[in-house]
Design a protein around this motif. Structure first.
Motif, mmCIF file in Angstrom:
data_model
loop_
_atom_site.group_PDB
_atom_site.id
_atom_site.type_symbol
_atom_site.label_atom_id
_atom_site.label_comp_id
_atom_site.label_asym_id
_atom_site.label_seq_id
_atom_site.Cartn_x
_atom_site.Cartn_y
_atom_site.Cartn_z
ATOM 1 N N THR A 191 0.801 -1.228 0.000
ATOM 2 C CA THR A 191 0.000 0.000 0.000
ATOM 3 C C THR A 191 0.833 1.278 0.000
ATOM 4 O O THR A 191 0.363 2.326 -0.427
ATOM 5 C CB THR A 191 -0.970 -0.004 1.199
ATOM 6 O OG1 THR A 191 -1.920 1.041 1.057
ATOM 7 C CG2 THR A 191 -0.223 0.151 2.519
ATOM 8 N N GLY A 192 2.086 1.212 0.482
ATOM 9 C CA GLY A 192 2.925 2.413 0.481
ATOM 10 C C GLY A 192 2.333 3.507 1.347
ATOM 11 O O GLY A 192 2.151 3.348 2.549
ATOM 12 N N ALA A 193 1.995 4.634 0.717
ATOM 13 C CA ALA A 193 1.398 5.751 1.447
ATOM 14 C C ALA A 193 -0.110 5.612 1.598
ATOM 15 O O ALA A 193 -0.782 6.551 2.023
ATOM 16 C CB ALA A 193 1.721 7.062 0.733
ATOM 17 N N THR A 222 -7.702 -3.648 4.896
ATOM 18 C CA THR A 222 -6.402 -3.846 5.536
ATOM 19 C C THR A 222 -5.321 -3.325 4.600
ATOM 20 O O THR A 222 -5.305 -3.637 3.413
ATOM 21 C CB THR A 222 -6.170 -5.339 5.822
ATOM 22 O OG1 THR A 222 -7.151 -5.790 6.755
ATOM 23 C CG2 THR A 222 -4.782 -5.569 6.415
ATOM 24 N N LEU A 223 -4.419 -2.517 5.149
ATOM 25 C CA LEU A 223 -3.332 -1.924 4.376
ATOM 26 C C LEU A 223 -2.036 -2.616 4.768
ATOM 27 O O LEU A 223 -1.579 -2.495 5.911
ATOM 28 C CB LEU A 223 -3.247 -0.424 4.666
ATOM 29 C CG LEU A 223 -4.559 0.348 4.478
ATOM 30 C CD1 LEU A 223 -4.456 1.749 5.058
ATOM 31 C CD2 LEU A 223 -4.942 0.416 3.016
ATOM 32 N N LEU A 224 -1.451 -3.361 3.823
ATOM 33 C CA LEU A 224 -0.275 -4.184 4.105
ATOM 34 C C LEU A 224 0.953 -3.612 3.406
ATOM 35 O O LEU A 224 0.920 -3.332 2.209
ATOM 36 C CB LEU A 224 -0.526 -5.621 3.624
ATOM 37 C CG LEU A 224 0.674 -6.576 3.636
ATOM 38 C CD1 LEU A 224 1.177 -6.794 5.056
ATOM 39 C CD2 LEU A 224 0.306 -7.910 2.987
ATOM 40 N N ASP A 225 2.027 -3.458 4.154
ATOM 41 C CA ASP A 225 3.294 -3.038 3.568
ATOM 42 C C ASP A 225 4.408 -3.423 4.534
ATOM 43 O O ASP A 225 4.173 -3.578 5.737
ATOM 44 C CB ASP A 225 3.315 -1.527 3.319
ATOM 45 C CG ASP A 225 4.303 -1.126 2.230
ATOM 46 O OD1 ASP A 225 3.871 -0.885 1.090
ATOM 47 O OD2 ASP A 225 5.513 -1.066 2.520
ATOM 48 N N SER A 226 5.609 -3.583 3.991
ATOM 49 C CA SER A 226 6.751 -3.952 4.838
ATOM 50 C C SER A 226 7.553 -2.740 5.296
ATOM 51 O O SER A 226 8.454 -2.883 6.124
ATOM 52 C CB SER A 226 7.676 -4.913 4.078
ATOM 53 O OG SER A 226 8.176 -4.291 2.896
ATOM 54 N N THR A 227 7.235 -1.554 4.777
ATOM 55 C CA THR A 227 7.964 -0.340 5.156
ATOM 56 C C THR A 227 7.310 0.277 6.389
ATOM 57 O O THR A 227 6.284 0.946 6.301
ATOM 58 C CB THR A 227 7.988 0.675 4.002
ATOM 59 O OG1 THR A 227 8.481 0.039 2.830
ATOM 60 C CG2 THR A 227 8.881 1.856 4.341
ATOM 61 N N LYS A 255 6.456 4.219 6.693
ATOM 62 C CA LYS A 255 5.306 4.665 5.908
ATOM 63 C C LYS A 255 3.999 4.207 6.548
ATOM 64 O O LYS A 255 3.036 4.974 6.635
ATOM 65 C CB LYS A 255 5.393 4.145 4.469
ATOM 66 C CG LYS A 255 6.395 4.893 3.611
ATOM 67 C CD LYS A 255 6.317 4.445 2.157
ATOM 68 C CE LYS A 255 7.299 5.230 1.301
ATOM 69 N NZ LYS A 255 7.234 4.825 -0.128
ATOM 70 N N LEU A 256 3.959 2.957 7.004
ATOM 71 C CA LEU A 256 2.702 2.451 7.557
ATOM 72 C C LEU A 256 2.373 3.093 8.898
ATOM 73 O O LEU A 256 1.198 3.281 9.214
ATOM 74 C CB LEU A 256 2.742 0.931 7.687
ATOM 75 C CG LEU A 256 2.213 0.148 6.494
ATOM 76 C CD1 LEU A 256 1.849 -1.273 6.899
ATOM 77 C CD2 LEU A 256 1.002 0.811 5.848
ATOM 78 N N ILE A 257 3.367 3.422 9.679
ATOM 79 C CA ILE A 257 3.097 4.152 10.921
ATOM 80 C C ILE A 257 2.462 5.493 10.595
ATOM 81 O O ILE A 257 1.516 5.947 11.266
ATOM 82 C CB ILE A 257 4.391 4.343 11.743
ATOM 83 C CG1 ILE A 257 4.923 2.984 12.219
ATOM 84 C CG2 ILE A 257 4.148 5.277 12.918
ATOM 85 C CD1 ILE A 257 3.982 2.201 13.101
ATOM 86 N N PHE A 258 2.955 6.151 9.551
ATOM 87 C CA PHE A 258 2.353 7.415 9.136
ATOM 88 C C PHE A 258 0.931 7.201 8.619
ATOM 89 O O PHE A 258 0.028 7.995 8.914
ATOM 90 C CB PHE A 258 3.209 8.089 8.062
ATOM 91 C CG PHE A 258 2.679 9.431 7.638
ATOM 92 C CD1 PHE A 258 2.838 10.540 8.451
ATOM 93 C CD2 PHE A 258 1.983 9.570 6.450
ATOM 94 C CE1 PHE A 258 2.332 11.776 8.076
ATOM 95 C CE2 PHE A 258 1.469 10.802 6.065
ATOM 96 C CZ PHE A 258 1.642 11.903 6.877
ATOM 97 N N VAL A 259 0.737 6.129 7.847
ATOM 98 C CA VAL A 259 -0.617 5.814 7.361
ATOM 99 C C VAL A 259 -1.568 5.602 8.535
ATOM 100 O O VAL A 259 -2.724 6.045 8.503
ATOM 101 C CB VAL A 259 -0.586 4.587 6.431
ATOM 102 C CG1 VAL A 259 -2.005 4.082 6.136
ATOM 103 C CG2 VAL A 259 0.127 4.928 5.122
#
Length: 248
Positions: A85-87, A104-109, A112-116
């Motif tokens: 999902t990135g941003a 559900t928004l999945l990403d390994s970064t 970025k996900l904390i900001f999301v």
């Protein structure tokens, strides 16, 4: 930072996607845009910041993938996962457009996900949540595997790799939408082979133009018709290093 207003483009929404945001949804999209601009000062979230570009390439494009699905025939509350999902795209625009869905928004970064997650909390988007991790790992978790009605992947990797990420998350009868730019017969053939190994089939390749810049886009729709073998997805890194459907 000077706040900029997104264009409304209500007729364009309606004429192209047969949908338009309510006033509340429009306000949420504006707030999302402003949050992304703020986040861009700290993180490399997106190069697309001009209002019309953001509307077309992040909002309109995110929802364009749903235009070929007969939503009237689907249950009201879908479970959706946006892989890579990135941003937050296309996941956040979808969650705002369909508040009855669980996204559900999945990403390994992690950054970025904390900001999301901060965006989700700030905008009070109650039907969205984040999961931090690699899809190869998350898809093996019991509470995640074969639990979703819809999977979206935009600008993640080549199509056969995306299929290996997506199909394990889907219930039988569920749909994966691969957001692509150009599309070729060679890509289609590789994907067809990969999808058959994963328990799916290609049901549609939709070619269209973006409404402002007339860019060529494709959405590829996969339907899961059988259980995905437990050997998929393969271990982290292998799907991209040895894509299914290539040199088999």
């Amino acid at each position: 930072m000077v706040s900029q207003d997104l264009p409304l483009f209500l007729e364009l929404w309606q004429n192209t996607l047969h949908w338009q945001p309510t006033q509340k949804q429009q306000q949420l999209y504006q707030a999302l845009y402003e949050q992304i601009l703020v986040g861009n000062t700290q993180l490399n979230l997106t190069r697309i910041t001009e209002p019309s570009d953001f509307w077309e390439k992040h909002l309109w494009d995110s929802l364009s993938g749903l235009s070929q699905i007969n939503l009237d025939q689907l249950q009201k509350s879908l479970k959706v996962i946006d892989i890579g999902t990135g941003a937050g795209f296309p996941g956040l625009p979808i969650a705002i457009a369909y508040p009855d869905w669980q996204v559900t928004l999945l990403d390994s970064t992690r950054k970025k996900l904390i900001f999301v997650r901060q965006i989700i909390e700030h905008l009070l988007i109650e039907n969205a949540q984040i999961v931090i991790g690699r899809s190869e790992d998350i898809a093996r978790e019991k509470q995640q595997r074969a639990k979703y009605d819809l999977v979206t992947l935009r600008a993640v990797s080549q199509a056969s790799v995306c299929a290996e990420y997506a199909l394990p998350f889907l219930k039988i009868g569920g749909t994966a939408i691969l957001y692509r730019g150009q599309w070729s017969e060679a890509e289609n053939n590789c994907l067809k082979t990969a999808v058959e190994l994963l328990g799916g089939e290609i049901t549609l390749v939709h070619c269209f133009q973006t409404p402002l810049t007339q860019g060529i886009r494709h959405c590829v729709y996969l339907t899961k018709i059988a259980e995905t073998s437990e050997i998929y997805p393969r271990q982290i890194g292998i799907p991209t290093q040895q894509p299914l459907g290539v040199n088999l």
